[in-house]
Design an enzyme around this catalytic site. Sequence first.
Site: not given
Length: 450
Positions: A97, A241, A243, A245
């Site tokens: 993340s 970010d 990833d 989300d």
Amino acid sequence: MSRLMVSISGLRGEIGSTLTPEVIQKYTLAFAKYINGGKIILGRDSRVSGPFVADIVRGCLVAGGCEVIDIGIVPTPTVQLEIEHHKAAGGIAITASHNPVQWNGLKFMASDGRFLPPDAAQQVFSMADRNEKDLKSWEQLGSVIQDDGAIRRHVQKVLQISYLDTEAIRKRRFKVVVDTVNGAGGVIIPQLLKELGCEVIAINQEPTGKFAHTPEPLPENLTELCERVRSEKADLGFAVDPDVDRCAIVDNEGNPIGEEYTLAIAAKLVFSKQPGRMVVNMSTSRASEDIAKYYNCMFVRSKVGEINVAEKMKEIDAIIGGEGNGGVILPEVHLGRDAPVAVALTLQALLEHGGSLKELKASLPQYNMVKKKINIAGLDPDKILTDLQEKYKDNDIDTLDGLKIDFEKSWVHLRKSNTEPIIRVIAEAPTSKEAEELAGRFLKEITQKS
Ligand code: MG
């Protein structure tokens, strides 16, 4: 040395120390056994360590009899959507993340495209601790296929959101700067913006995994984006970010409006078109709550953690939800935080507002939040929280996840960490001075108990 972080949102560790090939193998084999074969969607963010981690994960899934559908470098929400598209038994996103470059990790998902519910995640982790696996014989081994259509399908799904007037957005020709921090968003976010007729200036776009700045989309990490929005005289800027989300917004004057406002803007847009229910976690700004109440809509808070928000949303059939860290969940697309969804809803909201992004933000309820933590090594965090609960029992308190105390125009949320001897103190008030004072008061109360 850092530790391996195991939480309901998955597994994270540092490459070369805690996220070892053995650890990756152990957890993936346990997951393959738990899933008991079937199709598994595999995607990863752009981290430099991603290819070797993916090699191990693929190998273990095949050894466990799974049919791997490898969708390459994609956002975490794309993995979730592809589980539904392929009617898969589950999925794994290889990502840490927003953590810095030396980290990586695994996020496990169930057949409904959501993260594993807490009890299922716990079961997989216990199986991993016991080294449980179900290795197949040669004729029962799994297989791997590649599918490169995932991002295109994700973009199409976002364009079909019922709250969007894509033709009108296209005509507006927004000028947008986007910073995908060399993460997995480098393809999908510019592609989506172009589909929406935007003039796109992409920075840090190459998904090299060598992040141009600290990847968490907090204001202090977005100076390059802010400067570029100013120099290009853009309508707004987006940062996601690695990833993809979480989504943060920069206004037309190059000022970050704060991640909390991504969800508030989305909530206002949705409720202005349709009454319904909303779920956010306990640390999310009251701005969304005020908006829901303005539209006479039901507003519910859940425990912190995406899966907790998603579970509650499913339970009460919410139409919007998310987390204040820039994570918007629109069940119409799927029950997971999704930055492309946030981007599209923001453009529609800005179009309908008619003014600038700065004016749009000013039209929303105004709050400021501060986040602190305090070291309580050697003390019992539960006792500290119970004592404070007793002291403030005549106030509006909520103990669903730590201790939250609501005051008339402000609130404070105290949570112990499960991995470090600290208590987190989050306070929100109309001004940053008041929020600082409120947090300071509670830090002092905790210190006095220490
Ligand atoms: Mg993330």
